[in-house]
Design a protein around this motif. Sequence first.
Motif, mmCIF file in Angstrom:
data_model
loop_
_atom_site.group_PDB
_atom_site.id
_atom_site.type_symbol
_atom_site.label_atom_id
_atom_site.label_comp_id
_atom_site.label_asym_id
_atom_site.label_seq_id
_atom_site.Cartn_x
_atom_site.Cartn_y
_atom_site.Cartn_z
ATOM 1 N N GLU A 159 0.817 -1.211 0.000
ATOM 2 C CA GLU A 159 0.000 0.000 0.000
ATOM 3 C C GLU A 159 0.855 1.266 0.000
ATOM 4 O O GLU A 159 0.477 2.288 -0.566
ATOM 5 N N GLU A 160 2.009 1.171 0.644
ATOM 6 C CA GLU A 160 2.857 2.346 0.744
ATOM 7 C C GLU A 160 3.701 2.572 -0.515
ATOM 8 O O GLU A 160 3.915 3.693 -0.945
ATOM 9 N N HIS A 161 4.187 1.464 -1.106
ATOM 10 C CA HIS A 161 5.150 1.598 -2.195
ATOM 11 C C HIS A 161 4.583 1.304 -3.589
ATOM 12 O O HIS A 161 5.127 1.767 -4.577
ATOM 13 N N TYR A 162 3.528 0.493 -3.669
ATOM 14 C CA TYR A 162 3.082 0.053 -4.998
ATOM 15 C C TYR A 162 1.599 0.291 -5.275
ATOM 16 O O TYR A 162 1.033 -0.270 -6.200
ATOM 17 N N VAL A 163 0.958 1.135 -4.446
ATOM 18 C CA VAL A 163 -0.481 1.323 -4.601
ATOM 19 C C VAL A 163 -0.840 1.922 -5.976
ATOM 20 O O VAL A 163 -1.838 1.533 -6.589
ATOM 21 N N LYS A 164 0.019 2.827 -6.498
ATOM 22 C CA LYS A 164 -0.296 3.469 -7.791
ATOM 23 C C LYS A 164 -0.263 2.465 -8.931
ATOM 24 O O LYS A 164 -1.176 2.420 -9.762
ATOM 25 N N ILE A 165 0.783 1.659 -8.971
ATOM 26 C CA ILE A 165 0.918 0.697 -10.071
ATOM 27 C C ILE A 165 -0.170 -0.381 -9.984
ATOM 28 O O ILE A 165 -0.697 -0.836 -11.005
ATOM 29 N N LEU A 166 -0.562 -0.749 -8.749
ATOM 30 C CA LEU A 166 -1.642 -1.730 -8.571
ATOM 31 C C LEU A 166 -2.958 -1.149 -9.110
ATOM 32 O O LEU A 166 -3.729 -1.840 -9.778
ATOM 33 N N LYS A 167 -3.185 0.121 -8.816
ATOM 34 C CA LYS A 167 -4.433 0.766 -9.253
ATOM 35 C C LYS A 167 -4.497 0.828 -10.785
ATOM 36 O O LYS A 167 -5.523 0.516 -11.395
ATOM 37 N N ASN B 108 -1.837 -19.550 19.970
ATOM 38 C CA ASN B 108 -2.715 -20.247 19.038
ATOM 39 C C ASN B 108 -1.934 -20.581 17.768
ATOM 40 O O ASN B 108 -1.450 -19.721 17.072
ATOM 41 N N LYS B 109 -1.834 -21.856 17.457
ATOM 42 C CA LYS B 109 -1.003 -22.288 16.331
ATOM 43 C C LYS B 109 -1.732 -22.246 14.992
ATOM 44 O O LYS B 109 -1.146 -22.478 13.962
ATOM 45 N N GLN B 110 -3.026 -21.977 15.029
ATOM 46 C CA GLN B 110 -3.773 -21.975 13.766
ATOM 47 C C GLN B 110 -3.599 -20.647 13.032
ATOM 48 O O GLN B 110 -3.759 -19.588 13.623
ATOM 49 N N PRO B 111 -3.260 -20.680 11.753
ATOM 50 C CA PRO B 111 -3.196 -19.414 11.008
ATOM 51 C C PRO B 111 -4.594 -18.798 10.898
ATOM 52 O O PRO B 111 -5.590 -19.494 11.047
ATOM 53 N N PHE B 112 -4.643 -17.507 10.705
ATOM 54 C CA PHE B 112 -5.950 -16.880 10.523
ATOM 55 C C PHE B 112 -5.861 -15.885 9.379
ATOM 56 O O PHE B 112 -4.792 -15.533 8.931
ATOM 57 N N THR B 113 -7.029 -15.452 8.896
ATOM 58 C CA THR B 113 -7.028 -14.486 7.797
ATOM 59 C C THR B 113 -7.724 -13.218 8.244
ATOM 60 O O THR B 113 -8.545 -13.226 9.153
ATOM 61 N N GLU B 114 -7.344 -12.136 7.606
ATOM 62 C CA GLU B 114 -7.960 -10.848 7.898
ATOM 63 C C GLU B 114 -8.243 -10.197 6.552
ATOM 64 O O GLU B 114 -7.378 -10.184 5.683
ATOM 65 N N LYS B 115 -9.456 -9.683 6.346
ATOM 66 C CA LYS B 115 -9.789 -9.085 5.054
ATOM 67 C C LYS B 115 -9.754 -7.575 5.176
ATOM 68 O O LYS B 115 -10.428 -6.997 6.005
ATOM 69 N N ILE B 116 -8.913 -6.934 4.370
ATOM 70 C CA ILE B 116 -8.793 -5.482 4.403
ATOM 71 C C ILE B 116 -8.956 -4.938 2.995
ATOM 72 O O ILE B 116 -8.218 -5.336 2.095
ATOM 73 N N PRO B 117 -9.930 -4.038 2.792
ATOM 74 C CA PRO B 117 -10.013 -3.426 1.462
ATOM 75 C C PRO B 117 -8.842 -2.472 1.290
ATOM 76 O O PRO B 117 -8.398 -1.866 2.253
ATOM 77 N N SER B 118 -8.366 -2.334 0.062
ATOM 78 C CA SER B 118 -7.254 -1.427 -0.205
ATOM 79 C C SER B 118 -7.662 -0.004 0.150
ATOM 80 O O SER B 118 -8.804 0.385 -0.039
ATOM 81 N N THR B 119 -6.719 0.786 0.691
ATOM 82 C CA THR B 119 -7.020 2.165 1.098
ATOM 83 C C THR B 119 -7.448 2.991 -0.102
ATOM 84 O O THR B 119 -7.061 2.722 -1.222
ATOM 85 N N ASN B 120 -8.223 4.024 0.184
ATOM 86 C CA ASN B 120 -8.742 4.946 -0.847
ATOM 87 C C ASN B 120 -9.720 4.269 -1.810
ATOM 88 O O ASN B 120 -9.951 4.759 -2.887
#
Length: 475
Positions: free
Chosen positions: A56-64, A89-101
């Motif tokens: 998000e900090e370095h490649y957000v423009k090119i991703l967009k 807790n040994k189980q991996p977990f997921t977190e959903k984050i929409p891209s900023t802006n």
Amino acid sequence: MSVTAQSVWNNCLSFIKDNIQPQAYKTWFEPIVAVKLTDQALSIQVPSKFFYEWLEEHYVKILKVALTKELGEDAKLVYVIKMENTYGNKQPFTEKIPSTNRPAVKSQDVDIPLNNKSPELKNPFIIPGIRNVKIESQLNPNYNFENFLEGDSNRLARNAGIAVANKPGGTSFNPLLIFGGVGLGKTHLAHAIGVDIKDKYPEKTVLYISAEKFTQQYIDSVKKNNRNDFIHFYQIIDVLIIDDVQFFSGKSGTQDVFFHIFNHLHQNGKQVILTSDKAPVDMQDIEQRLLSRFKWGLSAELQTPDFETRVSILKNKLYRDGVEMPEDIIEYVAKNIKTNVRELEGAIISLIAQSSFNRKEITLSLAKDIVEKFVKNTKREVSIDYIQKVVSDYFQMDVSTLQSKTRKRHIVQARQLAMFFAKKYTKASLASIGSQIGKRDHATVLHACKTVDNLSSTDKQFRKYVEDLAKKLSL
């Protein structure tokens, strides 16, 4: 042909690959997995929150640009973050984050196959092949508060160190940044704090590391593709001591990873101790956000010890080594070696060695010989007083005239040159230079340095002044 998450992402990758460095592509885009495409929202899985923040900090423009090209103006990107929870807790977990802006996408039930195998926490200090999970502190027990003598030059730093050792992470001195010139005891004090904490809180994980070694470990972790293990390892430290933090200058990757580690430790009440040969205001090529973190706590300067402190240091050294020496010889050495503690102790060790090897009595005459040779063979550290004298002599004026408040052009230029060379040839802070050259503030010194740089490139005569003085000062 039906459009899938994978096909959209493959097209994005082709575009990105053509527009960034191959190493950056390998490091930051190859590990990403496309997981779901819903209307114009593409979900991608990244290995960690740190990874997401970096993108998000370095490649957000090119991703967009890449995503808009594939899915149109209403394209959205959702990050699915896979994080290994290594603290219980040994189980991996997921977190959903929409891209900023971008508008948030409501998370659907996404069935993402995750690896249930928890990775072993990598310790960069464990020797391969030896199964040892204990983190060694890398501290030197010989560096302690008992043999770090207090004087006017180090009182603030030493007392702050003691306060931190009594209550690590629980004082306003977090981080504690100890700065000063070569051989004034920065490393000694940093170790002393760590040693004292280990004595008082044996259960705490304390780690001392040089900034150079930290950087090398980070580079190795990137090469081996286990950056996250590197970050997780440092996030479990209770007291992190990093020596010579100015070494991070110009190393953006190391600065970024340290920024994330620092934030995690600070937010969790862990103690950070840093040493540097410069004050934060004088550090170059260090990101502003990192410098602001350095200023959160206390920056304590170690200055050149005064005569009384130098005598005490020598007496303490002789007492610890079980050597007796006449008072006049101790005072002679203390008077003639002023630059730093390391040279002071080195001279006294040379004196003892000469006396015992050659079976000579320690006399004032022998001390004079040793000190003369020692000072001659040791690279001279140019002092601010010496610089002012050289500049004043060159322009045929007194030092008092150089330091005066007059605005006469030739005197102002001489004063600016003295400030410029003081910044170039000494480790003194801008504030310290200003106070010694006519009681000016650090902003005046900064302005002087910029003026000298500008005039050197535009004024031929002024450039000759700079070159002549540089020759005189580098002899």
